[in-house]
Design a protein around this motif. Sequence first.
Motif, PDB file in Angstrom:
ATOM      1  N   PHE A 156       0.852  -1.186   0.000  1.00 57.24           N
ATOM      2  CA  PHE A 156       0.000   0.000   0.000  1.00 57.24           C
ATOM      3  C   PHE A 156       0.890   1.238   0.000  1.00 57.24           C
ATOM      4  O   PHE A 156       1.363   1.667   1.052  1.00 57.24           O
ATOM      5  N   GLY A 157       1.141   1.783  -1.178  1.00 59.83           N
ATOM      6  CA  GLY A 157       1.958   2.991  -1.296  1.00 59.83           C
ATOM      7  C   GLY A 157       3.307   2.847  -0.640  1.00 59.83           C
ATOM      8  O   GLY A 157       3.966   1.810  -0.741  1.00 59.83           O
ATOM      9  N   THR A 158       3.712   3.896   0.069  1.00 59.55           N
ATOM     10  CA  THR A 158       5.025   3.899   0.718  1.00 59.55           C
ATOM     11  C   THR A 158       4.968   3.387   2.150  1.00 59.55           C
ATOM     12  O   THR A 158       5.965   3.415   2.854  1.00 59.55           O
ATOM     13  N   SER A 159       3.807   2.881   2.564  1.00 59.11           N
ATOM     14  CA  SER A 159       3.643   2.424   3.951  1.00 59.11           C
ATOM     15  C   SER A 159       4.442   1.163   4.241  1.00 59.11           C
ATOM     16  O   SER A 159       4.779   0.890   5.390  1.00 59.11           O
ATOM     17  N   GLY A 160       4.731   0.389   3.195  1.00 57.26           N
ATOM     18  CA  GLY A 160       5.425  -0.868   3.398  1.00 57.26           C
ATOM     19  C   GLY A 160       4.502  -2.012   3.789  1.00 57.26           C
ATOM     20  O   GLY A 160       4.940  -3.153   3.881  1.00 57.26           O
ATOM     21  N   LEU A 161       3.221  -1.713   4.011  1.00 58.21           N
ATOM     22  CA  LEU A 161       2.262  -2.757   4.357  1.00 58.21           C
ATOM     23  C   LEU A 161       1.961  -3.600   3.121  1.00 58.21           C
ATOM     24  O   LEU A 161       1.622  -3.066   2.062  1.00 58.21           O
ATOM     25  N   ILE A 162       2.072  -4.897   3.256  1.00 56.42           N
ATOM     26  CA  ILE A 162       1.856  -5.809   2.142  1.00 56.42           C
ATOM     27  C   ILE A 162       0.365  -6.043   1.949  1.00 56.42           C
ATOM     28  O   ILE A 162      -0.366  -6.310   2.895  1.00 56.42           O
ATOM     29  N   LYS A 163      -0.071  -5.937   0.691  1.00 56.18           N
ATOM     30  CA  LYS A 163      -1.477  -6.170   0.354  1.00 56.18           C
ATOM     31  C   LYS A 163      -1.759  -7.674   0.404  1.00 56.18           C
ATOM     32  O   LYS A 163      -0.969  -8.481  -0.103  1.00 56.18           O
ATOM     33  N   PRO A 164      -2.896  -8.064   0.970  1.00 57.40           N
ATOM     34  CA  PRO A 164      -3.291  -9.474   0.914  1.00 57.40           C
ATOM     35  C   PRO A 164      -3.510  -9.896  -0.543  1.00 57.40           C
ATOM     36  O   PRO A 164      -3.859  -9.075  -1.396  1.00 57.40           O
ATOM     37  N   ASP A 165      -3.335 -11.177  -0.826  1.00 61.19           N
ATOM     38  CA  ASP A 165      -3.531 -11.683  -2.184  1.00 61.19           C
ATOM     39  C   ASP A 165      -4.933 -11.382  -2.705  1.00 61.19           C
ATOM     40  O   ASP A 165      -5.104 -11.090  -3.890  1.00 61.19           O
ATOM     41  N   THR A 166      -5.931 -11.419  -1.824  1.00 60.56           N
ATOM     42  CA  THR A 166      -7.302 -11.148  -2.265  1.00 60.56           C
ATOM     43  C   THR A 166      -7.461  -9.712  -2.750  1.00 60.56           C
ATOM     44  O   THR A 166      -8.151  -9.449  -3.734  1.00 60.56           O
ATOM     45  N   VAL A 167      -6.806  -8.775  -2.084  1.00 59.08           N
ATOM     46  CA  VAL A 167      -6.865  -7.364  -2.491  1.00 59.08           C
ATOM     47  C   VAL A 167      -6.175  -7.182  -3.831  1.00 59.08           C
ATOM     48  O   VAL A 167      -6.710  -6.522  -4.735  1.00 59.08           O
ATOM     49  N   ARG A 168      -5.001  -7.774  -3.986  1.00 55.38           N
ATOM     50  CA  ARG A 168      -4.264  -7.662  -5.255  1.00 55.38           C
ATOM     51  C   ARG A 168      -5.069  -8.283  -6.395  1.00 55.38           C
ATOM     52  O   ARG A 168      -5.117  -7.742  -7.499  1.00 55.38           O
ATOM     53  N   ASN A 169      -5.724  -9.414  -6.114  1.00 58.00           N
ATOM     54  CA  ASN A 169      -6.507 -10.084  -7.145  1.00 58.00           C
ATOM     55  C   ASN A 169      -7.684  -9.220  -7.585  1.00 58.00           C
ATOM     56  O   ASN A 169      -7.959  -9.088  -8.782  1.00 58.00           O
ATOM     57  N   VAL A 170      -8.378  -8.600  -6.642  1.00 61.30           N
ATOM     58  CA  VAL A 170      -9.504  -7.721  -6.979  1.00 61.30           C
ATOM     59  C   VAL A 170      -9.012  -6.521  -7.788  1.00 61.30           C
ATOM     60  O   VAL A 170      -9.619  -6.144  -8.790  1.00 61.30           O
ATOM     61  N   GLU A 171      -7.902  -5.920  -7.383  1.00 62.20           N
ATOM     62  CA  GLU A 171      -7.349  -4.778  -8.123  1.00 62.20           C
ATOM     63  C   GLU A 171      -6.992  -5.181  -9.549  1.00 62.20           C
ATOM     64  O   GLU A 171      -7.236  -4.435 -10.495  1.00 62.20           O
ATOM     65  N   GLU A 172      -6.420  -6.361  -9.695  1.00 61.23           N
ATOM     66  CA  GLU A 172      -6.028  -6.837 -11.017  1.00 61.23           C
ATOM     67  C   GLU A 172      -7.259  -7.109 -11.884  1.00 61.23           C
ATOM     68  O   GLU A 172      -7.345  -6.662 -13.027  1.00 61.23           O
ATOM     69  N   LEU A 173      -8.233  -7.810 -11.331  1.00 59.70           N
ATOM     70  CA  LEU A 173      -9.435  -8.174 -12.091  1.00 59.70           C
ATOM     71  C   LEU A 173     -10.274  -6.977 -12.510  1.00 59.70           C
ATOM     72  O   LEU A 173     -10.928  -7.002 -13.545  1.00 59.70           O
TER      73      LEU A 173
END
Length: 110
Positions: A23-40
């Motif tokens: 998530f931006g420069t926060s360094g927090l890793i996005k869960p796979d489900t969030v990345r998948n929704v963003e991609e789809l």
Amino acid sequence: MSKLPKPVGFKILCKFPEIEETFGTSGLIKPDTVRNVEELTSVVLKVIDIGPDAYKDEARFPSGPFCKVGDYIVARGFAGTQFKVDGERYALIYDDAVEAVTTYPEGVTR
């Protein structure tokens, strides 16, 4: 590129963008489900190849093709036939599904 299907007819082969892992420069890793929704749900695609019949109808496309290989386009979310090759997501969309061309793909969001 030889592993990718060759678009036929009026279809355009497009690649979905790479989704950032954090998530931006926060360094927090996005869960796979969030990345998948963003991609789809991405509306920005990169044109990889164009079928032989795309944009040939001069009555429908009097100004010529809407895009060319290498362009970043805007299309409706969930457009076309979506699939993966070696873990990378692609879509085959119709030539008239292109709604815009952008030179700033990283700035366009849904």
